[in-house]
Design an enzyme around this catalytic site. Structure first.
Site, mmCIF file in Angstrom:
data_model
loop_
_atom_site.group_PDB
_atom_site.id
_atom_site.type_symbol
_atom_site.label_atom_id
_atom_site.label_comp_id
_atom_site.label_asym_id
_atom_site.label_seq_id
_atom_site.Cartn_x
_atom_site.Cartn_y
_atom_site.Cartn_z
ATOM 1 N N SER A 95 -9.926 -0.332 7.464
ATOM 2 C CA SER A 95 -9.021 0.067 5.696
ATOM 3 C C SER A 95 -8.687 -1.545 5.475
ATOM 4 O O SER A 95 -7.975 -1.395 4.272
ATOM 5 C CB SER A 95 -8.261 0.710 5.872
ATOM 6 O OG SER A 95 -8.952 2.531 6.206
ATOM 7 N N LYS B 64 0.906 -0.793 0.108
ATOM 8 C CA LYS B 64 0.003 -0.282 0.251
ATOM 9 C C LYS B 64 0.706 1.412 0.299
ATOM 10 O O LYS B 64 2.265 0.951 0.490
ATOM 11 C CB LYS B 64 -0.878 -0.395 1.030
ATOM 12 C CG LYS B 64 -1.945 0.958 1.235
ATOM 13 C CD LYS B 64 -2.740 0.602 2.571
ATOM 14 C CE LYS B 64 -3.791 2.062 2.743
ATOM 15 N NZ LYS B 64 -4.845 1.761 3.987
ATOM 16 N N SER C 99 -8.922 1.305 2.745
ATOM 17 C CA SER C 99 -8.095 2.778 1.663
ATOM 18 C C SER C 99 -7.328 1.458 1.149
ATOM 19 O O SER C 99 -6.955 1.927 0.801
ATOM 20 C CB SER C 99 -7.890 4.068 3.056
ATOM 21 O OG SER C 99 -6.929 3.442 3.515
#
Lengths: 506, 94
Positions: free
Chosen positions: A202, A103, A178
């Site tokens: 997330s 990420k 996210s």
């Protein structure tokens, strides 16, 4: 028909192909374990495995938008190193030579790290995050950096300053957020596994939306060093993978205390024994001495009826396998979302003060220092980030602190007590990850409060610092639905062990 | 409804330059969000908790300089938008 619509849910296909020989399989469908076996048997090399994944990214990521940046050189260097070791007959670990995605809120030395924000558009990470360093030490091949909501603030990746990640199962829908880039990359075969981060859901929510397994570890189980800070008493790095077993492999590689994060702790691992990896139906009876709590507050108004059916079915499967199911009450649940959206923006407003146009990233000219701050932040930060900085600053400001921040800290205590009480009666909690499956792109983008409500079942876990996992439990049409399994502090092994058994029958 | 003046005051505290349009939108959004937060008024009183897990893991770093390899310092300085002779440049405060 768009090409991505043929994309398959990897956990399912991985299971179906377990019996096939590795050489006959599509290399992008391999689990970590299968990739490892193929590498040591020399069915393929790490460079080949990496190239197949890069080709897949080249082919389908224009449509999906999982990656912000592909790290070809870094991936090739690492893959060649591992191939050299295999050639020399050296023993390699499970993650060696296996391609993964990180990420873009987690630092990988020498690669851009933007947190999907314009204010960090050209920022190059000067060092590795501890979790990344640990993966590199294991020989992991990092393919690139995945999309996220800006500074991980969001539930859909629509708040990314660069692009929206689409759901591989339905391109008109969000991948979740996210960590939506990471979940989409794994679901679409563009990475064998990925790292995400979870502040309020997330990891778990995008895992649920994309049909992959995502584990948010106990607060402190994985070092936050090198994770771009959102809310420091909530943030946690964790794995997203095709199977529970893969999640465990990655979690075992990245966890542990480091002096660089004083809140990290050496996990006092529960002795819960992980059963043999390829278990059959008979072994399911081994969960018969488990007590599973079902929090009644998580099955109320707002829960999609189809999601409820899938979750109830999963609970039934556990019951059929002998687990004792008990209804549990978490009475402070109704306060969790408000509590979360006071505390997290408050912490974020302090953490994001560092983006000042002086130390890194975008800088705008101003007449004086204050002018540089105001203009750089005004231009470089996106609408959701600004909204949260304002919310947090407001809740911490003189005159409002007691009514909001202090009150929310009190409520955090109540929520923690609720879980403490629950875990004095049961081993694990089962509930939905999200009240609905992946929603349409744009559906919630203009209404922040309705976007926040998407987090309703995932935030309380973080207020209490507990571990939680999303396990694919079924589908509504094409859209995957995740079962959330919540455990007590540092009981990841119990969660993983039970999830591993359930994944065979769901 | 939170006033425009209040949003401007908070934005200044937060060191954020906002356009009139952004102020208007935040005013609207923040009012709805603060209304939602009011439900906490019903929550019972409780003591504030410190430390999230059963382990007390708060710690203070020693207040001192930690020596770093030269290349780390160089990387950090090179990330700054404005620099001179190995130093980060900033506008005067006054």
């Amino acid at each position: 028909m768009p090409r991505a619509s043929r994309l398959r849910s990897n956990p399912e296909s991985a299971r179906k192909t377990l019996a096939m020989t590795v050489s006959k399989m599509d290399l992008t469908e391999l689990t970590i374990k299968q990739a490892h076996e193929g590498l040591i048997k020399k069915d393929f090399s790490s460079v080949e495995l990496m190239k197949v994944h890069l080709a897949e990214i080249e082919k389908i990521d224009k449509e999906i938008g999982a990656y912000l940046d592909v790290a070809k050189d870094l991936a090739l260097r690492q893959a060649e190193k591992i191939d050299g070791k295999i050639k020399n007959g050296e023993k390699i670990g499970l993650l060696a030579g296996v391609p993964c995605a990180i990420k873009d809120a987690i630092l990988v030395e020498g690669e851009k790290c933007t947190a999907a924000s314009k204010i960090l558009e050209n920022y190059v990470a000067p060092y590795d995050a501890t979790a990344v360093k640990k993966l590199k030490d294991e020989g992991a091949v990092i393919l690139g950096k995945t999309n996220t909501d800006e500074f991980t603030m969001g539930a859909s990746t629509e708040n990314s300053a660069f692009k929206v990640t689409k759901n591989p199962h339905d391109l008109s829908r969000v991948a979740g957020g996210s960590s939506g880039g990471s979940s989409a990359a794994v679901a679409a075969g563009m990475a064998c596994y990925a790292l995400g981060s979870d502040t309020g859901g997330s990891i778990r929510q995008p895992a649920s939306f994309c049909g992959v397994v995502g584990l948010c570890p106990t607060y402190g189980a994985v070092s936050r060093y090198g994770l771009i800070a959102h809310a420091s008493s909530f943030d946690q790095i964790g794995p997203m993978a095709k199977t529970v077993e893969d999640c465990k492999i990655v979690f075992d590689a990245i966890r542990g205390k480091t002096p660089l994060d004083s809140t990290s702790v050496e996990q006092k691992i529960s002795n819960f024994k992980l059963e043999p990896l390829r278990c059959n139906f008979a072994e399911l009876s081994q969960i018969s001495n488990l007590k599973i709590g079902v929090p009644k507050e998580y099955f109320g108004k707002g829960l999609n009826a189809e999601v409820e059916k899938i979750i109830k079915n999963a609970i039934k499967k556990a019951e059929n396998a002998g687990a004792k199911i008990m209804e549990i009450s978490l009475p402070s649940t109704e306060y969790a979302l408000a509590c979360y959206y006071i505390l997290v923006p408050s912490e974020a407003s302090a953490n994001l003060a560092r983006y000042d146009g002086i130390k890194y990233g975008l800088s705008e000219k101003g007449e004086n220092l204050l002018g540089v701050y105001l203009k750089s932040r005004g231009k470089g930060l996106g609408p959701e980030v600004k909204r949260r900085i304002i919310m947090g600053t407001y809740c911490l400001s003189s005159g409002y602190y007691d009514a909001y921040y202090k009150k929310a800290q009190e409520v955090r205590k109540l929520i923690r007590e609720d879980f403490k009480m629950a875990f004095s009666k049961v081993d694990l909690l089962f509930c939905p990850v999200s009240p609905f499956p992946a929603f349409k792109i744009g559906e919630k983008a203009d209404d922040p409060l309705s976007m926040y409500l998407a987090d309703i079942y995932t935030v309380a876990v973080k207020l209490a610092g507990l571990p939680g996992l999303s396990l694919p439990a079924g589908k509504i049409g094409n859209l995957p639905v995740g079962l959330q399994i919540i455990g007590n502090h540092f009981e990841e092994n119990k969660i993983l062990s039970v999830a591993q058994k359930l994944e065979k029958v769901l | 409804m939170i006033s425009e003046k209040e949003v401007r005051r908070i934005a200044k505290l937060a060191r954020l330059e906002l356009t009139d349009k952004e102020i208007e939108k935040i005013q609207k959004d923040l009012s709805a969000i603060l209304d939602y937060f009011n439900l906490l008024e019903r929550a019972p009183k409780a003591e504030i908790v410190r430390g999230l897990t059963a382990y007390n893991n708060s710690a203070f770093r020693e207040d001192g300089a930690v020596p770093q390899p030269r290349e780390v310092a160089q990387k950090i300085i090179s990330a700054a938008p404005d620099k001179k002779d190995g130093y980060i440049k900033a506008k005067t405060v006054l």
